[in-house]
Design an enzyme around this catalytic site. Sequence first.
Site, mmCIF file in Angstrom:
data_model
loop_
_atom_site.group_PDB
_atom_site.id
_atom_site.type_symbol
_atom_site.label_atom_id
_atom_site.label_comp_id
_atom_site.label_asym_id
_atom_site.label_seq_id
_atom_site.Cartn_x
_atom_site.Cartn_y
_atom_site.Cartn_z
ATOM 1 N N CYS A 31 0.841 -1.214 0.000
ATOM 2 C CA CYS A 31 0.000 0.000 0.000
ATOM 3 C C CYS A 31 0.873 1.260 0.000
ATOM 4 O O CYS A 31 1.522 1.554 1.001
ATOM 5 C CB CYS A 31 -0.913 -0.068 1.227
ATOM 6 S SG CYS A 31 -1.750 1.473 1.631
ATOM 7 N N CYS A 34 0.073 3.795 2.686
ATOM 8 C CA CYS A 34 0.506 3.274 3.994
ATOM 9 C C CYS A 34 1.986 3.581 4.209
ATOM 10 O O CYS A 34 2.393 3.987 5.307
ATOM 11 C CB CYS A 34 0.295 1.755 4.078
ATOM 12 S SG CYS A 34 -1.421 1.227 3.936
#
Length: 102
Positions: A31, A34
């Site tokens: 991600c 993230c």
Amino acid sequence: MKEVIVTTNSFEEEVLKAETPVLVDFWATWCGPCQMLAPTVSAIADKYDGKVKVCKVDIDENIALAEKYGIEVIPTLVVFENGKEKARKSGLMTQAELETLL
């Protein structure tokens, strides 16, 4: 104290039974947002050391936890206090926004 890596097996002990409020970062290695949020989460862990416990849950390795807490978007940050969810926010955020969540 840096972030504590939490798994399905350690979640209850590390998060739900914690003496202090806990910020849980639900994330995944693939991600991008993230990864971009990670330094901000680390900064919070340093700034609030002793006041707030910061934990990270890799949703790919802990699918049951992600499902239990209804994590549909990552990153999602959830604040727990006394074993109960107090706040949550998904997506990229600034350190100030994250501090407001706390």
